[in-house]
Design a protein around this motif. Structure first.
Motif, short mmCIF file in Angstrom:
data_model
loop_
_atom_site.label_atom_id
_atom_site.label_comp_id
_atom_site.label_asym_id
_atom_site.label_seq_id
_atom_site.Cartn_x
_atom_site.Cartn_y
_atom_site.Cartn_z
N VAL A 168 0.85 -1.19 0.00
CA VAL A 168 0.00 0.00 0.00
C VAL A 168 0.89 1.24 0.00
N PHE A 181 0.71 -4.65 2.95
CA PHE A 181 -0.72 -4.55 3.27
C PHE A 181 -0.99 -4.90 4.72
N TRP A 184 -0.42 -1.99 6.99
CA TRP A 184 -1.48 -0.98 6.82
C TRP A 184 -2.78 -1.45 7.49
N ALA A 194 -4.38 5.96 2.14
CA ALA A 194 -3.80 5.11 1.10
C ALA A 194 -3.98 5.76 -0.26
N PHE A 197 -2.83 0.72 -4.25
CA PHE A 197 -2.51 -0.67 -3.92
C PHE A 197 -1.67 -1.23 -5.05
N CYS A 271 -10.79 0.61 1.25
CA CYS A 271 -10.05 0.14 0.07
C CYS A 271 -10.70 0.66 -1.21
#
Length: 341
Positions: A168, A181, A184, A194, A197, A271
């Motif tokens: 991330v 990840f 995070w 963020a 990705f 996300c």
């Protein structure tokens, strides 16, 4: 039988027996990750057993991380433990009846990372895995060996045997940087802003042993209601695997992980926000896209709360999607398979 034949996107009464007959001998492939994927697979396995079908789960490896010299595969283990009856039913992850002596001892030594906990029972799995990986066995062979203990009742395959990790790109006081990840998600609870990705290794990753064959022989392919960004997208980042979905003959049906504008579990909303995707059944469906337009979906199953949701070029059906017990999960799977066949 048309899954929308009663006008509500639900299977009419009396249709279960004929549905089982049509499923006999089917090969069902499920793309899955996380706890939602593991619980969905319980329903898929139950339906397959009743119908005489077989199941292959292709599981996310983007969460995989090396901690204290051990290779940890959270999604593979969640699926294996859940189907093998060893998962903690309260946490939803890790082993039941777990203890944490090793974690406490590592903390006493000041060993980092202190934010990632390995339970004592869980450590045994990672010790066996790293020993086999160091001996040269691919992850797919290691997973098969681990499953001989747990007897999950389905074939469990990693999406790739190659290194593929989700990182991330975040912004903090020190500026922009990339972190794993897991850091995070667990250490920062997805609170660090963020920006992106990145699926490290995806550009050269190939499907794991058995994955291409599974997709070629599948009669139906289901996307579990897993986090679309960090559980399903890393699987799809393996280009030959995604190409097999797009070009294959089996229909691909997804189950929405979002109900009424909120993720069923976890922090998928954060996300999705990073990608600029609306946290809704329609938003996630559009992210996957219609196969006729270069996406992967032929069908999309949403909750009754999202009955008006549509995705261009994708047949959408609604029914209750809360997986509160195995029977309700089986009903979801039935509808998804009917939509796929």
């Amino acid at each position: 039988m048309d899954p929308a034949a009663d006008g509500k996107g639900r299977e009419p009464a009396g249709g279960t027996r004929s549905a089982y007959a049509r499923m006999a001998g089917m090969h069902i492939v499920v793309l899955a990750g996380g706890i939602g994927g593991a619980r969905f697979l319980l329903g898929v396995r139950a339906v397959a057993r009743d119908a005489g079908a077989r199941v292959t789960a292709v599981v996310n490896v983007g969460d995989d991380v090396t901690v204290h010299g051990l290779r940890v595969c959270p999604d593979l283990d969640s699926v294996m433990y859940t189907l093998g009856g060893g998962a903690d039913p309260e946490r939803g992850w890790g082993r039941r009846d777990e203890s944490w002596v090793v974690k406490e001892e590592l903390a006493a030594y000041g060993a980092e990372p202190s934010w990632f906990g390995l339970g004592d029972r869980d450590v045994a799995t990672h010790l066996v895995r790293i020993r086999m990986l160091d001996a040269g066995y691919p992850l797919s062979a290691v997973t098969e060996a681990l499953c001989t203990r747990w007897q999950p009742g389905i074939a469990i395959l990693p999406a790739t045997d190659d290194r593929l990790e989700t990182h991330v790109v975040v912004q903090d006081q020190e500026g922009t940087k990339a972190i794993h990840f897991q850091e995070w998600w667990i250490r920062h609870r997805a609170q660090l802003p963020a920006r992106q990705f990145v699926f490290v290794g995806a550009e050269s990753a190939k499907p794991a042993a058995g994955v291409a064959e599974a997709l070629q022989t599948a009669d139906a392919i289901l996307l579990a209601p897993s986090n679309p960004v960090v559980s399903v997208a890393p699987i799809l980042a393996v280009k030959p695997l995604r190409d097999a979905l797009v070009d294959g003959t089996a229909k691909v049906v997804g189950v929405s992980p979002v109900i009424g504008g909120a993720p069923v579990r976890g922090m998928a909303d954060r996300c999705l926000a990073t990608l600029g995707v609306e946290c809704s059944a329609a938003g996630v469906g559009a992210m996957y896209g219609a196969r006729t337009a270069g996406g992967i979906l032929d069908g999309w199953l949403v909750d009754d709360a999202d009955a008006t949701s549509t995705v261009d070029g994708v047949r959408t059906v609604h029914r209750p999607l809360w997986m509160t017990d195995e029977e309700k999960t089986k009903a979801i799977v039935h509808t998804a398979l009917e939509l796929a066949t």
